[in-house]
Design a protein around this motif. Sequence first.
Motif, PDB file in Angstrom:
ATOM      1  N   ALA A 205       9.081  45.809  43.105  1.00 34.70           N
ATOM      2  CA  ALA A 205       9.318  47.067  42.180  1.00 34.70           C
ATOM      3  C   ALA A 205       7.853  47.619  41.523  1.00 34.70           C
ATOM      4  O   ALA A 205       7.610  48.699  41.761  1.00 34.70           O
TER       5      ALA A 205
ATOM      6  N   GLU B 184      -0.093  41.020  36.303  1.00 32.48           N
ATOM      7  CA  GLU B 184       0.890  40.233  36.869  1.00 32.48           C
ATOM      8  C   GLU B 184       0.690  38.745  36.350  1.00 32.48           C
ATOM      9  O   GLU B 184      -0.469  38.293  36.176  1.00 32.48           O
ATOM     10  N   ARG B 185       1.685  37.892  35.981  1.00 35.50           N
ATOM     11  CA  ARG B 185       1.875  36.716  35.245  1.00 35.50           C
ATOM     12  C   ARG B 185       1.064  35.671  36.431  1.00 35.50           C
ATOM     13  O   ARG B 185       0.226  34.876  35.802  1.00 35.50           O
TER      14      ARG B 185
ATOM     15  N   ARG C 111       2.186  33.568  45.732  1.00 33.52           N
ATOM     16  CA  ARG C 111       2.917  32.896  45.051  1.00 33.52           C
ATOM     17  C   ARG C 111       4.297  32.974  45.787  1.00 33.52           C
ATOM     18  O   ARG C 111       4.811  34.071  46.185  1.00 33.52           O
TER      19      ARG C 111
ATOM     20  N   ILE D 231      11.737  34.177  45.839  1.00 31.70           N
ATOM     21  CA  ILE D 231      12.988  34.099  46.728  1.00 31.70           C
ATOM     22  C   ILE D 231      13.446  35.472  46.812  1.00 31.70           C
ATOM     23  O   ILE D 231      13.000  36.242  46.142  1.00 31.70           O
TER      24      ILE D 231
ATOM     25  N   SER E  93      14.992  38.482  52.770  1.00 28.78           N
ATOM     26  CA  SER E  93      15.820  39.118  53.766  1.00 28.78           C
ATOM     27  C   SER E  93      15.683  40.604  53.215  1.00 28.78           C
ATOM     28  O   SER E  93      16.303  40.852  52.132  1.00 28.78           O
TER      29      SER E  93
ATOM     30  N   ARG F  33       8.217  35.610  50.960  1.00 28.74           N
ATOM     31  CA  ARG F  33       7.882  36.512  50.108  1.00 28.74           C
ATOM     32  C   ARG F  33       6.122  36.513  49.620  1.00 28.74           C
ATOM     33  O   ARG F  33       5.681  37.452  49.137  1.00 28.74           O
TER      34      ARG F  33
ATOM     35  N   VAL G 113       2.612  39.472  30.160  1.00 27.31           N
ATOM     36  CA  VAL G 113       3.286  40.316  29.151  1.00 27.31           C
ATOM     37  C   VAL G 113       4.152  39.888  28.267  1.00 27.31           C
ATOM     38  O   VAL G 113       5.161  39.304  28.618  1.00 27.31           O
TER      39      VAL G 113
ATOM     40  N   GLY H  97       8.652  43.279  35.819  1.00 22.95           N
ATOM     41  CA  GLY H  97       8.415  41.991  35.494  1.00 22.95           C
ATOM     42  C   GLY H  97       9.577  41.251  35.901  1.00 22.95           C
ATOM     43  O   GLY H  97       9.698  40.010  35.425  1.00 22.95           O
TER      44      GLY H  97
ATOM     45  N   ASP I  92      14.628  44.304  39.374  1.00 18.88           N
ATOM     46  CA  ASP I  92      15.340  43.108  38.480  1.00 18.88           C
ATOM     47  C   ASP I  92      15.097  43.414  36.965  1.00 18.88           C
ATOM     48  O   ASP I  92      15.894  42.956  36.233  1.00 18.88           O
TER      49      ASP I  92
ATOM     50  N   VAL J 152      15.608  43.487  47.130  1.00 19.27           N
ATOM     51  CA  VAL J 152      14.100  44.151  47.287  1.00 19.27           C
ATOM     52  C   VAL J 152      14.069  45.661  47.657  1.00 19.27           C
ATOM     53  O   VAL J 152      13.318  46.330  47.087  1.00 19.27           O
TER      54      VAL J 152
HETATM   55  C1  LIG Z   1      19.000  33.004  44.938  1.00 22.91           C
HETATM   56  C2  LIG Z   1      18.595  34.649  45.196  1.00 22.91           C
HETATM   57  C3  LIG Z   1      18.378  35.005  46.680  1.00 22.91           C
HETATM   58  C4  LIG Z   1      18.143  36.315  46.710  1.00 22.91           C
HETATM   59  N1  LIG Z   1      17.910  36.766  47.930  1.00 22.91           N
HETATM   60  C5  LIG Z   1      17.551  37.975  48.298  1.00 22.91           C
HETATM   61  C6  LIG Z   1      17.501  38.475  49.597  1.00 22.91           C
HETATM   62  O1  LIG Z   1      17.786  37.572  50.351  1.00 22.91           O
HETATM   63  N2  LIG Z   1      16.924  39.708  49.862  1.00 22.91           N
HETATM   64  C7  LIG Z   1      16.881  40.724  48.770  1.00 22.91           C
HETATM   65  O2  LIG Z   1      16.293  41.846  49.102  1.00 22.91           O
HETATM   66  N3  LIG Z   1      16.741  40.012  47.607  1.00 22.91           N
HETATM   67  C8  LIG Z   1      17.281  38.817  47.216  1.00 22.91           C
HETATM   68  N4  LIG Z   1      17.084  38.342  45.797  1.00 22.91           N
HETATM   69  C9  LIG Z   1      16.960  39.417  44.866  1.00 22.91           C
HETATM   70  C10 LIG Z   1      15.177  39.598  44.807  1.00 22.91           C
HETATM   71  O3  LIG Z   1      14.611  38.354  44.916  1.00 22.91           O
HETATM   72  C11 LIG Z   1      15.011  40.516  43.634  1.00 22.91           C
HETATM   73  O4  LIG Z   1      16.047  41.551  43.564  1.00 22.91           O
HETATM   74  C12 LIG Z   1      13.602  41.073  43.967  1.00 22.91           C
HETATM   75  O5  LIG Z   1      12.567  40.216  44.156  1.00 22.91           O
HETATM   76  C13 LIG Z   1      13.252  41.838  42.795  1.00 22.91           C
HETATM   77  O6  LIG Z   1      11.937  42.580  42.845  1.00 22.91           O
HETATM   78  P1  LIG Z   1      11.303  42.850  41.465  1.00 22.91           P
HETATM   79  O7  LIG Z   1       9.989  43.402  41.807  1.00 22.91           O
HETATM   80  O8  LIG Z   1      12.016  43.625  40.664  1.00 22.91           O
HETATM   81  O9  LIG Z   1      11.039  41.565  40.731  1.00 22.91           O
HETATM   82  P2  LIG Z   1      10.486  40.118  41.198  1.00 22.91           P
HETATM   83  O10 LIG Z   1      10.223  39.925  42.607  1.00 22.91           O
HETATM   84  O11 LIG Z   1      10.949  39.112  40.437  1.00 22.91           O
HETATM   85  O12 LIG Z   1       8.895  40.385  40.783  1.00 22.91           O
HETATM   86  C14 LIG Z   1       8.423  40.349  39.269  1.00 22.91           C
HETATM   87  C15 LIG Z   1       6.771  40.062  39.089  1.00 22.91           C
HETATM   88  O13 LIG Z   1       6.520  40.140  37.668  1.00 22.91           O
HETATM   89  C16 LIG Z   1       5.781  38.986  37.382  1.00 22.91           C
HETATM   90  N5  LIG Z   1       6.089  38.778  35.996  1.00 22.91           N
HETATM   91  C17 LIG Z   1       7.196  38.303  35.525  1.00 22.91           C
HETATM   92  N6  LIG Z   1       7.360  38.211  34.082  1.00 22.91           N
HETATM   93  C18 LIG Z   1       6.113  38.808  33.703  1.00 22.91           C
HETATM   94  C19 LIG Z   1       5.395  39.046  32.753  1.00 22.91           C
HETATM   95  N7  LIG Z   1       5.940  38.729  31.496  1.00 22.91           N
HETATM   96  N8  LIG Z   1       3.921  39.712  32.633  1.00 22.91           N
HETATM   97  C20 LIG Z   1       3.552  39.864  33.861  1.00 22.91           C
HETATM   98  N9  LIG Z   1       4.195  39.554  34.852  1.00 22.91           N
HETATM   99  C21 LIG Z   1       5.349  39.129  35.181  1.00 22.91           C
HETATM  100  C22 LIG Z   1       6.410  37.919  38.207  1.00 22.91           C
HETATM  101  O14 LIG Z   1       5.472  36.837  38.420  1.00 22.91           O
HETATM  102  C23 LIG Z   1       6.532  38.541  39.614  1.00 22.91           C
HETATM  103  O15 LIG Z   1       5.575  38.652  40.527  1.00 22.91           O
HETATM  104  C24 LIG Z   1      17.465  37.021  45.628  1.00 22.91           C
HETATM  105  C25 LIG Z   1      17.638  36.765  44.291  1.00 22.91           C
HETATM  106  C26 LIG Z   1      18.120  35.409  44.078  1.00 22.91           C
HETATM  107  C27 LIG Z   1      17.954  34.804  42.639  1.00 22.91           C
END
Ligand SMILES: Cc1cc2nc3c(=O)[nH]c(=O)nc-3n(C[C@H](O)[C@H](O)[C@H](O)COP(=O)(O)OP(=O)(O)OC[C@H]3O[C@@H](n4cnc5c(N)ncnc54)[C@H](O)[C@@H]3O)c2cc1C
Length: 431
Positions: free
Chosen positions: A21, A40-41, A46, A49, A52, A112, A136, A169, A300, A313
């Motif tokens: 995101a 980014e934290r 890194r 999960i 797919s 990932r 943050v 985040g 998320d 994702v």
């Molecule tokens: C068990 C499980 C299985 C899953 N399987 C799938 C799948 O197969 N396919 C799929 O599409 N989705 C899957 N998901 C969902 C997927 O992991 C998330 O929906 C997706 O990663 C969301 O992306 P995002 O960028 O919103 O957040 P994230 O990928 O969580 O990225 C957030 C980033 O922000 C950083 N961050 C966090 N807090 C802070 C802070 N305070 N300050 C600065 N940086 C920060 C983190 O280090 C991270 O790099 C799964 C989730 C779970 C729990």
Amino acid sequence: MTTKNPAEECPDAIVIGAGPAGCVAGAYLAKAGLSTLILERERFPRFAIGESLLPYGNDILRDLGVWPEMERRGFVKKFGADFCTGQSERFNRYWFRQALGERYAHTYQVDRASFDSLLLDAARRHGCWTREGVSVSGIREIGRSGVEVDCATLDGGRTFRAKWVVDAGGRRGVAGMSLGIPKIPTRKRRMVALYGHFRNVQRNSGEAAGHTVIVRIKEGWFWLIPLADGVTSVGAVIPPEGLRAAGGDPEAAFGSCVEANVELRTRMDGAVKTMPLRATTDYSWRFRAFASGRVLMAGDAAGFVDPIFSSGVMLAMKSGKLAAEEIVAADESGRVLSPAACRRYTRRVASWMKLYGRVIQAFYERSGFEIFMHPMPVFQIPRSIGYLVGGMMDLSFADHVRIAAFRLVCNLQRILRIAPRIPSVRQVERF
Ligand SMILES: Cc1cc2nc3c(=O)[nH]c(=O)nc-3n(C[C@H](O)[C@H](O)[C@H](O)COP(=O)(O)OP(=O)(O)OC[C@H]3O[C@@H](n4cnc5c(N)ncnc54)[C@H](O)[C@@H]3O)c2cc1C
């Protein structure tokens, strides 16, 4: 909109988090000419999960120039998804090509660490400034003029200022919490996910070798996601009681589920773990609103959707792009986001989450799952479900009606036996 020197540390936009995101939001903001800083934290690469992908996310990856590198990387090609039962008595296969045509015939299964690094590189190429190892801790809107972003981990505590903030985040929802926006649970039941990487897991043959395999077991479900170099991501999603019954030992809980299900036993026979199992609680919720005057939440950070359909994702990337578009439009008009724009953004992203929620429900109900595994070719309902399995979310009115009809048939199955019973499957949750 001139690009400022990052030394000023007062960019037009700050993006919290460099997951899918955040990188997508950052890339589109920078492409539009806003000076953008991603905080980014962690330090990349890194582990994360969510391996797919869905083909309807491919367009954003193409648009940002990431797709050609993905094709070179050796990620496993994913042409569809399989759904089956732990006792192997039901099997249902979806091919993306059939529902979505050639353009969306495949996507990839990704580790990932590599995929998120590719996205972060793309955000940098489009002009984002990035700082890794910066967490943050909170944000504050300063009247209508901008937002302050506190970072506890930098130089013993530091505050950045920007006109706009995208919280990407992840599940902690730092912006929503800071702004005091209430959380809405979208499912009653909390589940636990136990997962790791394994070698020697049996794969499908032919083009289906890269399919995600979802195995519905009595009390929950498993995923098997084939990754590069012969590694398979395997995870169990079970109620917390399953973990407690195994004395809180994730290995024991995971192992006993594998042992109890012939489908898993066969596929995992001789499998070797390549990392210790990890555990995370997996429950579904969202904030009541995803935007306020100068802050938007994407991925998320806005809400978490159960991962059965691998939608996370793609939802993250699509909401990241939409958040950037809303900011660019408001920035050009020189105003904060209007209440109407905030509502529009929230409604659009929430509607995607709800759409998945309606089909995910079927998975956790006994009757719904029986219908899901016995798709009847009436009213083209399976085609509309196929769109969702491939990640197409902006459905036609007719498709929405078909999904509603699907829900209706699931409810009718409780009293009429429309599809054959599946004795090995239990009701995990009642909705
Ligand atoms: C068990 C499980 C299985 C899953 N399987 C799938 C799948 O197969 N396919 C799929 O599409 N989705 C899957 N998901 C969902 C997927 O992991 C998330 O929906 C997706 O990663 C969301 O992306 P995002 O960028 O919103 O957040 P994230 O990928 O969580 O990225 C957030 C980033 O922000 C950083 N961050 C966090 N807090 C802070 C802070 N305070 N300050 C600065 N940086 C920060 C983190 O280090 C991270 O790099 C799964 C989730 C779970 C729990």
